[in-house]
Design a protein around this motif. Sequence first.
Motif, PDB file in Angstrom:
ATOM      1  N   VAL A  13       0.872  -1.181   0.000  1.00 31.80           N
ATOM      2  CA  VAL A  13       0.000   0.000   0.000  1.00 31.80           C
ATOM      3  C   VAL A  13       0.905   1.226   0.000  1.00 31.80           C
ATOM      4  N   PRO A  14       0.426   2.362  -0.548  1.00 30.75           N
ATOM      5  CA  PRO A  14       1.249   3.566  -0.560  1.00 30.75           C
ATOM      6  C   PRO A  14       1.649   3.996   0.849  1.00 30.75           C
ATOM      7  N   ASN A  15       2.902   4.385   0.978  1.00 31.68           N
ATOM      8  CA  ASN A  15       3.413   4.889   2.248  1.00 31.68           C
ATOM      9  C   ASN A  15       3.167   6.396   2.287  1.00 31.68           C
ATOM     10  N   PRO A  16       2.365   6.875   3.226  1.00 35.51           N
ATOM     11  CA  PRO A  16       2.046   8.315   3.246  1.00 35.51           C
ATOM     12  C   PRO A  16       3.271   9.200   3.436  1.00 35.51           C
ATOM     13  N   ASP A  17       4.343   8.637   3.980  1.00 37.29           N
ATOM     14  CA  ASP A  17       5.558   9.425   4.194  1.00 37.29           C
ATOM     15  C   ASP A  17       6.391   9.578   2.930  1.00 37.29           C
ATOM     16  N   THR A  18       6.439   8.527   2.111  1.00 41.86           N
ATOM     17  CA  THR A  18       7.370   8.523   0.976  1.00 41.86           C
ATOM     18  C   THR A  18       6.708   8.517  -0.403  1.00 41.86           C
ATOM     19  N   ALA A  19       5.446   8.125  -0.494  1.00 39.29           N
ATOM     20  CA  ALA A  19       4.763   8.108  -1.800  1.00 39.29           C
ATOM     21  C   ALA A  19       4.762   9.493  -2.467  1.00 39.29           C
ATOM     22  N   PRO A  20       4.532  10.596  -1.721  1.00 39.53           N
ATOM     23  CA  PRO A  20       4.580  11.919  -2.359  1.00 39.53           C
ATOM     24  C   PRO A  20       5.936  12.229  -2.982  1.00 39.53           C
ATOM     25  N   THR A  21       7.011  11.717  -2.393  1.00 41.16           N
ATOM     26  CA  THR A  21       8.344  11.943  -2.955  1.00 41.16           C
ATOM     27  C   THR A  21       8.484  11.263  -4.303  1.00 41.16           C
ATOM     28  N   VAL A  22       7.994  10.025  -4.391  1.00 45.01           N
ATOM     29  CA  VAL A  22       8.061   9.286  -5.652  1.00 45.01           C
ATOM     30  C   VAL A  22       7.253  10.008  -6.735  1.00 45.01           C
ATOM     31  N   LYS A  23       6.067  10.455  -6.388  1.00 44.11           N
ATOM     32  CA  LYS A  23       5.231  11.181  -7.358  1.00 44.11           C
ATOM     33  C   LYS A  23       5.918  12.466  -7.814  1.00 44.11           C
ATOM     34  N   TYR A  24       6.582  13.122  -6.901  1.00 50.26           N
ATOM     35  CA  TYR A  24       7.285  14.372  -7.219  1.00 50.26           C
ATOM     36  C   TYR A  24       8.443  14.095  -8.183  1.00 50.26           C
TER      37      TYR A  24
END
Length: 571
Positions: free
Chosen positions: A183-194
Amino acid sequence: MEIVTHKNITGYQQTAVAYTRLSVEEAKEGESSSITNQKNIISRYCDDNNIKLLNIFADDGYSGSNFNRPDFKKMIEYLKQVKVDMVITKDLSRLGRDMTESSHYAEIVFPEMNIHYIAISDGFDSQKVNVMAPFQFAMNDVYLRETSRKINQVIQNKRLNGEYCACPAFGYMKENGKTNHLVPNPDTAPTVKYIFKLACEGLSAFAIATRLTDEGYTTPLMYRVQTGNFTEKGAARAVENWNHTTVKRILQNEVYLGHTILGKQKKASLKSKKKISVPKEDWYITRDTHQPLITPEEFETAKINIGKNTKKYTGYDKCRQSIFNGITFCMNCGSAMCSCGSVYNGEREKYWYLGCISNRKRATTRCTHAARIKYTDLLTIIKNELNYFISLSDKEIESIVNSAIKKSNSNQVYEDTGQSKANLTKRINDIDRIIAKLYNDNISGLIDDERLASMVSDLTKESNAIKARLSYEEDTLANNEVKDAYKKFFNIVKQYNHIEDLDEKTVRMFIERIDIGEKILPDGYQVASHHIPTKQQIKITYRFIGCLDDDGQCFNENNDEIKDDELKKVV
């Protein structure tokens, strides 16, 4: 089995150290194999034999496949510094399960250090002749291999079921921390998307890494150190600065599309710790197993943008930059074409895509039929082609796909997709040989005509059924591949309403390659000019679907497509 005893007749108290070990798998066997039980057995043995136990070393959770264990290493250092008479283990398997290494320590290293080694339950004593020792070491090695086989079988079953039996990729975590579902990690998933957002905007891996560092984003290894259990040595490798290699690895990982990809590496051998790369065709890939972080279009766009910054696109330092740079080639010799010419007062009419790289003065070989085309002409042609796709209705798209499927079914040479097809093809050949033999047997009088007819009829039916199955499977596979390819392409098309100004991002979103043919002049002309009508062949290779016309399309000086069968045969 005989239990070793070591009575001290002189009353001299000998000294010993105990070594205990338990792997994760062995822990499941119960209390009998536990570290505590091993310590109790060794302590009782020392009490019964007047031996002073100086120290106990324990490696809990470590495999016996190698001797790279922290407490075993500490024990060896201890033995070098402290006078010790004996090393005692519960049995030989506690020392290790690797036949070669275990035997080396028990029968060479310890004796050479003047240390008496005893394995209590196995009756092994390094000061005696151990006739059964080779078999005991071998059986421990067999246990190691059998355990490894069972573990690999379990892991393989999990891989085939799409379970993520590995450390979660950066951006994901395992659901509830225990299951094999990502499942997406709320801490690091935004970094990957960025990271993918920046790549889609055209930033290089170096530029992305620099921005992430400047903006204070946590690196993958640093995040693992902050949230997991790491040794000092492992934590020392974590740095705050992003590396372009890490960025590239993220941008190339299809796990972010929602796919489970395992088996990229494997151990060189059972007893080796070295990992070797596995060919991509042998990876375990299961589609759509978890929530994706990006779209397929974002993944492909990032892949193209990162690729265009590599040496294969920037090797021609004297080429002028344009939106077609790196994807335009001479149809005659296949060399990359370079943009050159001049721009005066913003006028682009004098800006040309002129010739190919092999036609430069410094080139060792020259293309005798080098192509060239006006930059503005190429812009117009490509823009018109893309807007044509955008203008298509769903019914027209369906018609194009059906035509591609029909063409694929008639022309495509299929590759063997697996052992099943090979077996079926072999069976057809076997049937042909059997039928031929039956006719020979009939001529020889071994079987009668009625029996021959019956057997040949049955074999022919089986052969026809297999051929029909193979044909169906090949057609179905090819049709699905064609449909998937066109679906991907037209998913990109549907993102646009109309292209007014063509830019590099749009070109690379749609096109993989453009081949330019030489200008075809009217009879009697040898040099092209603005007043002479010319024809030119252009072959456009689109992403996913390739070239819609194998020979390319011909355009005249007004950028209109020419339906000329004779010109189609130029290439």
